[in-house]
Each structure stands twice: as C-alpha cells, then as structure tokens.
Design an enzyme around this catalytic site. Structure first.
Site, mmCIF file in Angstrom:
data_model
loop_
_atom_site.group_PDB
_atom_site.id
_atom_site.type_symbol
_atom_site.label_atom_id
_atom_site.label_comp_id
_atom_site.label_asym_id
_atom_site.label_seq_id
_atom_site.Cartn_x
_atom_site.Cartn_y
_atom_site.Cartn_z
ATOM 1 C CB CYS A 199 -0.907 -0.036 1.231
ATOM 2 S SG CYS A 199 -1.877 1.454 1.472
ATOM 3 C CB CYS B 10 -0.356 2.374 4.044
ATOM 4 S SG CYS B 10 -1.979 1.841 3.518
ATOM 5 C CG ASP B 11 3.440 1.046 4.368
ATOM 6 O OD1 ASP B 11 2.997 1.547 5.427
ATOM 7 O OD2 ASP B 11 3.263 -0.142 4.062
HETATM 8 C C1 FAD Z 1 0.714 -4.133 5.444
HETATM 9 C C2 FAD Z 1 -0.451 -3.152 5.426
HETATM 10 C C3 FAD Z 1 -0.253 -1.876 5.900
HETATM 11 C C4 FAD Z 1 -1.315 -0.969 5.897
HETATM 12 N N1 FAD Z 1 -1.111 0.269 6.390
HETATM 13 C C5 FAD Z 1 -2.133 1.150 6.455
HETATM 14 C C6 FAD Z 1 -1.955 2.450 7.002
HETATM 15 O O1 FAD Z 1 -0.849 2.824 7.417
HETATM 16 N N2 FAD Z 1 -3.038 3.274 7.033
HETATM 17 C C7 FAD Z 1 -4.268 2.896 6.555
HETATM 18 O O2 FAD Z 1 -5.223 3.685 6.639
HETATM 19 N N3 FAD Z 1 -4.464 1.660 6.018
HETATM 20 C C8 FAD Z 1 -3.434 0.792 5.965
HETATM 21 N N4 FAD Z 1 -3.617 -0.438 5.393
HETATM 22 C C9 FAD Z 1 -4.939 -0.765 4.839
HETATM 23 C C10 FAD Z 1 -5.876 -1.143 5.993
HETATM 24 O O3 FAD Z 1 -5.280 -2.141 6.769
HETATM 25 C C11 FAD Z 1 -7.217 -1.629 5.437
HETATM 26 O O4 FAD Z 1 -7.782 -0.629 4.612
HETATM 27 C C12 FAD Z 1 -8.178 -1.936 6.575
HETATM 28 O O5 FAD Z 1 -7.629 -2.880 7.468
HETATM 29 C C13 FAD Z 1 -9.509 -2.483 6.037
HETATM 30 O O6 FAD Z 1 -10.301 -2.767 7.128
HETATM 31 P P1 FAD Z 1 -11.505 -3.796 7.043
HETATM 32 O O7 FAD Z 1 -12.119 -3.760 8.388
HETATM 33 O O8 FAD Z 1 -12.341 -3.492 5.868
HETATM 34 O O9 FAD Z 1 -10.874 -5.231 6.746
HETATM 35 P P2 FAD Z 1 -9.613 -6.033 7.293
HETATM 36 O O10 FAD Z 1 -8.695 -5.217 8.101
HETATM 37 O O11 FAD Z 1 -9.083 -6.725 6.091
HETATM 38 O O12 FAD Z 1 -10.275 -7.100 8.262
HETATM 39 C C14 FAD Z 1 -11.040 -8.156 7.751
HETATM 40 C C15 FAD Z 1 -11.517 -9.001 8.905
HETATM 41 O O13 FAD Z 1 -12.464 -9.965 8.408
HETATM 42 C C16 FAD Z 1 -12.167 -11.228 8.978
HETATM 43 N N5 FAD Z 1 -12.758 -12.260 8.129
HETATM 44 C C17 FAD Z 1 -12.556 -12.500 6.815
HETATM 45 N N6 FAD Z 1 -13.305 -13.558 6.417
HETATM 46 C C18 FAD Z 1 -13.990 -13.976 7.502
HETATM 47 C C19 FAD Z 1 -14.921 -15.019 7.753
HETATM 48 N N7 FAD Z 1 -15.290 -15.858 6.791
HETATM 49 N N8 FAD Z 1 -15.435 -15.171 9.010
HETATM 50 C C20 FAD Z 1 -15.063 -14.314 10.011
HETATM 51 N N9 FAD Z 1 -14.185 -13.296 9.829
HETATM 52 C C21 FAD Z 1 -13.655 -13.145 8.598
HETATM 53 C C22 FAD Z 1 -10.659 -11.242 9.101
HETATM 54 O O14 FAD Z 1 -10.227 -12.252 10.001
HETATM 55 C C23 FAD Z 1 -10.437 -9.809 9.622
HETATM 56 O O15 FAD Z 1 -10.673 -9.768 11.006
HETATM 57 C C24 FAD Z 1 -2.587 -1.365 5.389
HETATM 58 C C25 FAD Z 1 -2.768 -2.655 4.894
HETATM 59 C C26 FAD Z 1 -1.717 -3.553 4.916
HETATM 60 C C27 FAD Z 1 -1.929 -4.955 4.388
#
Ligand code: FAD
Length: 306
Positions: free
Chosen positions: A133, A136-137
């Site tokens: 990302c 992000c980084d």
């Molecule tokens: C390495 C990295 C660094 C990042 N750095 C930043 C940053 O600095 N700033 C920023 O704003 N964003 C950053 N991001 C992006 C950010 O992490 C995502 O935009 C954010 O986490 C999305 O949130 P979410 O809740 O939609 O999903 P996610 O964080 O992807 O969470 C998904 C959840 O769903 C659960 N899940 C999936 N399938 C199932 C199932 N079948 N049953 C039960 N649970 C399930 C998973 O276990 C998890 O808990 C980064 C991403 C990465 C990979």
C-alpha cells in the site's frame, strides 16, 4: 436459540467500528473475528495516517485498543470463522462450522486481502521494506529509491503516487506488456521519475537487521540475474475481496467487491457491507472505519423499521 440483533463478520477497522456503534446503541452485537483478528493492520508496524495519534501508532496496538473499546460497551467477540451463510429469509442464518447463528441483521466486514508475490521473506519483511500500500507506507520512503512490482492499473497508480514522494520509482513487471489501461500505462511511461524494467521477475529479497536492503531479480527471457539496491518493494498486484461466501446474496463487481446502494446496503434487506470488502477505491483504515459506522447506524435503522 436466541436471534442476534446484529452479527458482524470481521474485526478489522470496519467490523470493530460497527461493533462500537452497535454496542453503544444497545444492540448487543456479536462479532466473528475469523482467522485474522484485528484485520490487515495487525500485519504492519507504524500507522501514521489514522487521526488521533500525533506520533502514529503501531497497527497491532491500534487494533487491540479498538477491540477493547468495542468490548467495553458489551460487544461479544467470537474467535471463529463464518463458513456458510443463508440469507434467503429472516432470521438470517450463518454458520461457524457446525454452529448455527441466527441474526436480524448482518454486517459483512471481511476485508480484501492484498495479493503478494509469494516471496519467502514476506511475513518477516512486511512493514520492514515490503508493502502492499503506497498511500499507507510511501511517506516512510520519501526521497528514496523505491521499487513497485506489477503491471496492472494498481501498479501504475502506486508508481505515480510514489513518484511525487520518492526520488526514483523503479517499476518492475514480469512481461513486456502491461495489463494496465492504456492511459495509466502511458502516464507511468511519461513520468520522468519512473524507470520501467521489463520483463524482470523479483525472485527474492536481500535483508539485514534493519529490514529490506535489496532485491534479487531475474530476466524473464534471458535468465540473467542481478541484484537491485532498495529499501522498499511495493507489491501492487491487486486485492482479493473476501466475498465468495456471500455471492448468492449480494451483488459483486468484476473483481469481487460487494456492490452497495444507499451507503452500505446490499441487495438483501438487513445485510450491510462495510470496509475494504465494499471499497475498491480507497482501502484505508479510516475509510473502513467510516463505513463500519454507517453500516451500524443503517442496521439500527433497519431494526427500528422491523
Ligand atoms: C501491510 C499493510 C499496511 C497498511 N497500512 C495502512 C496504514 O498505514 N493506514 C491505513 O489507513 N491503512 C493501511 N492499510 C490498509 C488497511 O489495513 C485496510 O484498509 C483496513 O484494514 C480495512 O479494514 P476492514 O475492516 O475493511 O478489513 P480487514 O482489516 O481486512 O479485516 C477483515 C476481517 O475480516 C475477517 N474475516 C474474513 N473472512 C472472515 C470469515 N469468513 N469469518 C469471520 N471473519 C472473517 C478477518 O479475520 C479480519 O478480522 C494497510 C494494509 C496492509 C496490508
């Protein structure tokens, strides 16, 4: 069996924010965490763009605090994965293995997993040179040489974004042709700060105790190998939205992102989608949290109307 008012699938920023709002609205949300409790931010180090933390916060710490905040208001978190759903009628049905859960509303917050190159050192170096990302980084590598791997629109976008912050962007792709749209590829080619290397494959990483220090590359046609000095590699080969389970009950776009109307509503009444799973564009923690808030308020309004 009791029927939940709100069941939330996922404990990333979207799921946990939805839980905080639903719990404070006395809806006793029940949350399923899946295999990655805390979501994608648990795989990174510093998060500097989530508001409220002047000096940044570690990703895992941010998610531990969000979990505690959701639990403080009575959220129940189950560390199980939802394996099957049937949203054909009310109450909505979900299964965690053999365990049947019934719920009046469901918030899908299962995120979109960034695809990676499958390098051996990925888990060790993620957040220490490897990233998926640029938004992000990128800032951590300002005025430095960075490498972007990929050939689609995501790679072109990441390369263009990084070219505004970094001294040089090397865009590596395994084929001579880019899959990206013509306009995006041309923009990258015309950018004087982007140097294109094709057809090269990133075979491995070189690192020391500080993190990534270089890449081992192989020419896809001649087999020639060489090392490239860099402290960062952005793997920009797209995301896989975790939406397969829900496909009969929600509409998805061609990449699998859930399509919503009226903010977070899906085509099934009582089923809402929030966070990266429904957001092909921004994919940030703050936008995911914002959508989680919207989904919880919309679920609450749905319950009032039923
Ligand atoms: C390495 C990295 C660094 C990042 N750095 C930043 C940053 O600095 N700033 C920023 O704003 N964003 C950053 N991001 C992006 C950010 O992490 C995502 O935009 C954010 O986490 C999305 O949130 P979410 O809740 O939609 O999903 P996610 O964080 O992807 O969470 C998904 C959840 O769903 C659960 N899940 C999936 N399938 C199932 C199932 N079948 N049953 C039960 N649970 C399930 C998973 O276990 C998890 O808990 C980064 C991403 C990465 C990979």
């Amino acid at each position: 069996m009791s029927t939940n008012e709100v069941t939330i699938i996922g404990t990333g920023p979207a799921g946990l924010t939805a839980a905080i709002y639903a719990a404070r609205a006395a809806l006793n949300p029940v949350v399923y965490a899946g295999v990655q409790h805390g979501g994608q931010l648990t795989t990174t180090t510093e998060v500097e763009n989530f508001p409220g933390f002047e000096h940044g916060i570690l990703g895992p710490k941010l998610m531990t605090d969000m979990t505690a905040q959701a639990e403080r208001f009575g959220t129940k978190i189950n560390y199980e994965e939802i394996t099957k759903v049937d949203f054909s009628s009310q109450p909505l049905k979900l299964w965690a293995g053999d365990h049947l859960i019934e719920s009046k509303t469901v918030i899908i917050a299962t995120g979109a997993t960034a695809k990676t190159l499958g390098l051996k050192s990925e888990s060790k170096l993620m957040g220490r040179g490897l990233s998926t990302c640029a938004t992000c980084d990128g800032f951590f590598y300002r005025n430095k040489r960075v490498v972007v791997a990929g050939g689609g629109d995501s790679a072109m976008e990441e390369a263009n974004y990084l070219s505004k912050i970094c001294s040089e962007v090397i865009l590596i792709h395994r084929r001579n042709d880019f899959r990206a749209s013509k306009i995006m590829a041309e923009r990258a080619r015309a950018n004087p700060k982007i140097k294109i290397m094709t057809p090269w494959i990133v075979e491995d990483t070189i690192s020391d105790e500080t993190g990534l220090t270089g890449l081992k590359l192989k020419h896809a046609e001649t087999g020639e190998t060489k090392n490239l000095e860099t402290t960062s590699l952005f793997m920009a080969i797209g995301h896989k939205p975790n939406s397969d389970l829900f496909k009969p009950w929600v509409d998805t776009d061609s990449h699998g992102y859930i399509k919503t109307t009226n903010h977070t509503a899906t085509k099934t009444p009582g089923v809402f989608a929030a966070g990266d799973i429904a957001d092909p564009l921004f994919k940030q923690a703050i936008t995911a949290a914002g959508l989680g808030c919207q989904a919880a308020i919309q679920a609450s309004k749905f319950l009032e109307g039923h």
